[in-house]
Design a protein around this motif. Structure first.
Motif, PDB file in Angstrom:
ATOM      1  N   LEU A   1       0.819  -1.204   0.000  1.00 28.50           N
ATOM      2  CA  LEU A   1       0.000   0.000   0.000  1.00 28.50           C
ATOM      3  C   LEU A   1       0.857   1.260   0.000  1.00 28.50           C
ATOM      4  O   LEU A   1       0.484   2.277  -0.584  1.00 28.50           O
ATOM      5  N   SER A   2       1.992   1.215   0.689  1.00 31.33           N
ATOM      6  CA  SER A   2       2.943   2.324   0.693  1.00 31.33           C
ATOM      7  C   SER A   2       4.189   1.921  -0.091  1.00 31.33           C
ATOM      8  O   SER A   2       4.496   0.731  -0.215  1.00 31.33           O
ATOM      9  N   HIS A   3       4.892   2.904  -0.617  1.00 33.16           N
ATOM     10  CA  HIS A   3       6.145   2.627  -1.310  1.00 33.16           C
ATOM     11  C   HIS A   3       7.067   1.849  -0.384  1.00 33.16           C
ATOM     12  O   HIS A   3       7.346   2.283   0.736  1.00 33.16           O
ATOM     13  N   THR A   4       7.529   0.690  -0.830  1.00 34.55           N
ATOM     14  CA  THR A   4       8.291  -0.214   0.028  1.00 34.55           C
ATOM     15  C   THR A   4       9.497  -0.765  -0.729  1.00 34.55           C
ATOM     16  O   THR A   4       9.436  -1.847  -1.322  1.00 34.55           O
ATOM     17  N   PRO A   5      10.611  -0.062  -0.715  1.00 33.22           N
ATOM     18  CA  PRO A   5      11.819  -0.593  -1.348  1.00 33.22           C
ATOM     19  C   PRO A   5      12.347  -1.800  -0.584  1.00 33.22           C
ATOM     20  O   PRO A   5      12.136  -1.918   0.632  1.00 33.22           O
ATOM     21  N   ASP A   6      13.014  -2.695  -1.302  1.00 30.66           N
ATOM     22  CA  ASP A   6      13.577  -3.884  -0.647  1.00 30.66           C
ATOM     23  C   ASP A   6      14.574  -3.487   0.436  1.00 30.66           C
ATOM     24  O   ASP A   6      14.612  -4.083   1.517  1.00 30.66           O
ATOM     25  N   LEU A   7      15.391  -2.483   0.137  1.00 30.68           N
ATOM     26  CA  LEU A   7      16.397  -1.997   1.078  1.00 30.68           C
ATOM     27  C   LEU A   7      16.180  -0.508   1.334  1.00 30.68           C
ATOM     28  O   LEU A   7      15.662   0.214   0.487  1.00 30.68           O
ATOM     29  N   ALA A   8      16.596  -0.060   2.510  1.00 35.47           N
ATOM     30  CA  ALA A   8      16.467   1.350   2.852  1.00 35.47           C
ATOM     31  C   ALA A   8      17.352   2.207   1.961  1.00 35.47           C
ATOM     32  O   ALA A   8      18.337   1.728   1.374  1.00 35.47           O
TER      33      ALA A   8
ATOM     34  N   SER B   1     -16.063 -15.718  21.347  1.00 39.20           N
ATOM     35  CA  SER B   1     -15.747 -15.049  22.611  1.00 39.20           C
ATOM     36  C   SER B   1     -14.519 -14.145  22.562  1.00 39.20           C
ATOM     37  O   SER B   1     -14.205 -13.502  23.571  1.00 39.20           O
ATOM     38  N   MET B   2     -13.819 -14.069  21.428  1.00 38.76           N
ATOM     39  CA  MET B   2     -12.601 -13.255  21.409  1.00 38.76           C
ATOM     40  C   MET B   2     -12.315 -12.732  20.005  1.00 38.76           C
ATOM     41  O   MET B   2     -12.850 -13.221  19.009  1.00 38.76           O
ATOM     42  N   LYS B   3     -11.431 -11.739  19.961  1.00 37.60           N
ATOM     43  CA  LYS B   3     -11.025 -11.140  18.699  1.00 37.60           C
ATOM     44  C   LYS B   3      -9.494 -11.056  18.695  1.00 37.60           C
ATOM     45  O   LYS B   3      -8.896 -10.442  19.594  1.00 37.60           O
ATOM     46  N   LEU B   4      -8.872 -11.657  17.678  1.00 35.97           N
ATOM     47  CA  LEU B   4      -7.421 -11.776  17.617  1.00 35.97           C
ATOM     48  C   LEU B   4      -6.893 -11.177  16.324  1.00 35.97           C
ATOM     49  O   LEU B   4      -7.532 -11.266  15.274  1.00 35.97           O
ATOM     50  N   PHE B   5      -5.701 -10.581  16.390  1.00 36.67           N
ATOM     51  CA  PHE B   5      -5.018 -10.114  15.183  1.00 36.67           C
ATOM     52  C   PHE B   5      -3.775 -10.962  14.977  1.00 36.67           C
ATOM     53  O   PHE B   5      -2.895 -11.025  15.842  1.00 36.67           O
ATOM     54  N   LEU B   6      -3.711 -11.632  13.833  1.00 30.43           N
ATOM     55  CA  LEU B   6      -2.596 -12.507  13.481  1.00 30.43           C
ATOM     56  C   LEU B   6      -1.779 -11.781  12.415  1.00 30.43           C
ATOM     57  O   LEU B   6      -2.190 -11.660  11.272  1.00 30.43           O
ATOM     58  N   GLY B   7      -0.613 -11.299  12.801  1.00 28.85           N
ATOM     59  CA  GLY B   7       0.065 -10.300  11.999  1.00 28.85           C
ATOM     60  C   GLY B   7       0.894 -10.769  10.826  1.00 28.85           C
ATOM     61  O   GLY B   7       1.177  -9.987   9.929  1.00 28.85           O
ATOM     62  N   GLY B   8       1.352 -12.030  10.802  1.00 30.44           N
ATOM     63  CA  GLY B   8       2.277 -12.425   9.747  1.00 30.44           C
ATOM     64  C   GLY B   8       3.537 -11.593   9.823  1.00 30.44           C
ATOM     65  O   GLY B   8       3.968 -11.167  10.898  1.00 30.44           O
ATOM     66  N   ASP B   9       4.175 -11.330   8.684  1.00 28.68           N
ATOM     67  CA  ASP B   9       5.351 -10.462   8.617  1.00 28.68           C
ATOM     68  C   ASP B   9       4.943  -9.111   8.050  1.00 28.68           C
ATOM     69  O   ASP B   9       4.207  -9.045   7.065  1.00 28.68           O
TER      70      ASP B   9
ATOM     71  N   GLN C   1      14.286 -10.371  13.443  1.00 28.37           N
ATOM     72  CA  GLN C   1      14.838 -10.439  12.079  1.00 28.37           C
ATOM     73  C   GLN C   1      14.754  -9.082  11.378  1.00 28.37           C
ATOM     74  O   GLN C   1      14.507  -8.995  10.187  1.00 28.37           O
ATOM     75  N   TYR C   2      14.956  -8.033  12.127  1.00 30.83           N
ATOM     76  CA  TYR C   2      14.851  -6.660  11.631  1.00 30.83           C
ATOM     77  C   TYR C   2      16.243  -6.061  11.431  1.00 30.83           C
ATOM     78  O   TYR C   2      17.258  -6.587  11.918  1.00 30.83           O
ATOM     79  N   ASN C   3      16.294  -4.949  10.731  1.00 34.25           N
ATOM     80  CA  ASN C   3      17.525  -4.184  10.582  1.00 34.25           C
ATOM     81  C   ASN C   3      17.167  -2.868   9.899  1.00 34.25           C
ATOM     82  O   ASN C   3      16.226  -2.824   9.097  1.00 34.25           O
ATOM     83  N   GLU C   4      17.914  -1.826  10.168  1.00 37.94           N
ATOM     84  CA  GLU C   4      17.688  -0.554   9.488  1.00 37.94           C
ATOM     85  C   GLU C   4      17.854  -0.692   7.982  1.00 37.94           C
ATOM     86  O   GLU C   4      17.280   0.072   7.215  1.00 37.94           O
ATOM     87  N   TYR C   5      18.659  -1.687   7.546  1.00 40.42           N
ATOM     88  CA  TYR C   5      18.855  -1.887   6.113  1.00 40.42           C
ATOM     89  C   TYR C   5      17.566  -2.287   5.405  1.00 40.42           C
ATOM     90  O   TYR C   5      17.385  -1.995   4.230  1.00 40.42           O
ATOM     91  N   TRP C   6      16.690  -3.023   6.095  1.00 42.69           N
ATOM     92  CA  TRP C   6      15.426  -3.465   5.479  1.00 42.69           C
ATOM     93  C   TRP C   6      14.238  -3.099   6.389  1.00 42.69           C
ATOM     94  O   TRP C   6      13.318  -3.869   6.604  1.00 42.69           O
ATOM     95  N   LYS C   7      14.252  -1.865   6.872  1.00 42.32           N
ATOM     96  CA  LYS C   7      13.282  -1.414   7.866  1.00 42.32           C
ATOM     97  C   LYS C   7      11.862  -1.286   7.334  1.00 42.32           C
ATOM     98  O   LYS C   7      10.926  -1.163   8.119  1.00 42.32           O
ATOM     99  N   TYR C   8      11.685  -1.319   6.012  1.00 41.73           N
ATOM    100  CA  TYR C   8      10.341  -1.195   5.456  1.00 41.73           C
ATOM    101  C   TYR C   8       9.578  -2.513   5.424  1.00 41.73           C
ATOM    102  O   TYR C   8       8.346  -2.515   5.289  1.00 41.73           O
ATOM    103  N   ILE C   9      10.275  -3.636   5.498  1.00 39.60           N
ATOM    104  CA  ILE C   9       9.603  -4.933   5.378  1.00 39.60           C
ATOM    105  C   ILE C   9       9.562  -5.722   6.688  1.00 39.60           C
ATOM    106  O   ILE C   9       8.912  -6.762   6.755  1.00 39.60           O
ATOM    107  N   HIS C  10      10.274  -5.245   7.707  1.00 36.74           N
ATOM    108  CA  HIS C  10      10.178  -5.826   9.051  1.00 36.74           C
ATOM    109  C   HIS C  10      10.189  -4.685  10.056  1.00 36.74           C
ATOM    110  O   HIS C  10      11.016  -3.770   9.964  1.00 36.74           O
ATOM    111  N   MET C  11       9.315  -4.751  11.022  1.00 33.19           N
ATOM    112  CA  MET C  11       9.258  -3.703  12.033  1.00 33.19           C
ATOM    113  C   MET C  11      10.483  -3.718  12.939  1.00 33.19           C
ATOM    114  O   MET C  11      10.989  -4.785  13.309  1.00 33.19           O
ATOM    115  N   MET C  12      10.946  -2.541  13.310  1.00 36.93           N
ATOM    116  CA  MET C  12      11.892  -2.412  14.400  1.00 36.93           C
ATOM    117  C   MET C  12      11.123  -2.683  15.700  1.00 36.93           C
ATOM    118  O   MET C  12       9.914  -2.448  15.767  1.00 36.93           O
TER     119      MET C  12
END
Length: 363
Positions: free
Chosen positions: A49-56, A244-252, A278-289
């Motif tokens: 949905l947002s511009h997401t380069p493979d690397l920062a 009885s409950m509501k859950l969010f299953l986030g994936g990656d 499994q995060y890093n500033e190098y690929w901060k758009y595809i994995h959360m810090m």
């Protein structure tokens, strides 16, 4: 000339190796035509949905490869064996609402009488080359044989650490329903799954499972692919409602504005299960810090957070326990309760959060 021959032979060998069934299949035929109708599929592939380069910005693949070989933290993998527990999942009380984490992003739930399995990996490796990217010693406490029949199997996307060929083959006789994103079912069909049990959905689609169970397929900010070709199948998250409950299953997912939109539309959630490793500033758009994980849970209006995507495989450069320590601090600042069970430990899905920081006991 000899160098050219060697290169040609290497290319041929790789091409032959990648014909193995574990690499799956790219969408074709009627499935591909359906995918082309998705508003999220443009230019021959799915888009975030947002511009997401493979690397920062300012990062090169050369830098990343160099860091993977020479720049990993000294404690990138634990020196000690991971402590685990083992429950008898074949003899559960059907009235129990429980969760069992298997490490990384794999977990089992029994919720309001239904059994649920998410992104299971029991092969001991998350690589097409089995002796690489191996699970930490002690973290493989369970096998497919330890699982009961599965009412709902969720697959968030087709990466090796979420869609494990060996595991889903063994699971096939036990699975009653699969819910995944557009395109991923091509792999499952190729591997012998009955397509009539698969719900293959786009962002924004709704699945009514009956008896008060529903699933809404929601966005993630990531990518897909089991080989050199990317983004032919969709990466997703799930809003899973039970009686009885509501859950969010986030994936990656990298952090993005849609967490707040999901929280506003579907929240509040009893529990959000979000990746934190499994995060890093190098690929901060595809994995959360890690700090962003706590913010995403807040955006989702989650009453408690369970951090996953850690404690079984090292797929990044940071220390193996850095992510959980950081997200624990960030959650404390937001007064956000954490669910942090030991691998294999049976915990109540929406009961009192498990607060034991077991990772501090091992090196």
């Amino acid at each position: 000339m000899s160098i050219l021959i060697v290169i040609a032979l290497l290319v041929i060998a790789i091409a032959i190796f990648m014909q193995q069934p574990q690499f799956g299949k790219q969408p074709e035929g009627a499935r591909l035509e359906r995918i082309k109708q998705s508003p999220n599929y443009r230019g021959g592939k799915f888009q975030n949905l947002s511009h997401t380069p493979d690397l920062a910005e300012g990062t090169s693949y050369y830098t990343v490869f160099k860091e993977f070989f020479f720049g990993k933290e000294e404690r990138n993998k634990p020196k000690d064996s991971i402590p685990t527990k083992k429950e008898d999942l074949l003899q559960l009380d059907p009235e129990e609402n429980i969760l069992v984490w298997f490490g990384h992003s794999s977990y089992f739930m029994q919720a309001d009488g239904k059994t649920i399995l998410v992104d299971p990996v029991f092969s001991g490796s998350v690589s097409p080359i089995s002796f690489t990217n191996k699970a930490y010693p002690g973290s493989d406490a369970y096998t497919v044989e330890d699982l009961p029949e599965i009412d709902i199997l969720f697959i968030s996307h087709d990466h090796w650490d979420h869609l494990d060929y060996e595991t889903v083959l063994k699971l096939k006789p036990k699975v009653k329903k699969v819910i995944t994103g557009l395109g991923t079912a091509q792999h499952l069909e190729y591997w012998g799954y009955d397509t009539t049990i698969i719900e293959e959905k786009d962002w924004g689609d709704h699945v009514d499972l009956g008896d008060g169970f529903t699933v809404d397929v929601t966005p993630a900010r990531h990518f897909s692919g089991r080989s050199f070709t990317r983004n032919k199948a969709l990466w997703v998250s799930f809003v899973f409602k039970t009686p009885s409950m509501k859950l969010f299953l986030g994936g990656d997912s990298g952090y993005d504005y849609f967490f707040k939109e999901i929280g506003d539309k579907y929240g509040p959630f009893d529990l959000a299960i979000l990746e934190c490793g499994q995060y890093n500033e190098y690929w901060k758009y595809i994995h959360m810090m890690p700090e962003q994980v706590a913010q995403a849970a807040t955006d989702l209006k989650a009453q408690r957070l369970m951090p996953v995507h850690w404690s079984k495989f090292s797929l990044a450069l940071h220390a193996w326990d850095e992510s959980i320590k950081t997200v624990t601090e960030a959650a404390a600042e937001k007064d956000l309760p954490l669910l942090t069970p030991m691998i294999g430990e049976k915990v109540n899905i929406i009961g009192e959060p498990v607060k034991e920081e077991w990772w501090n006991t091992i090196e």
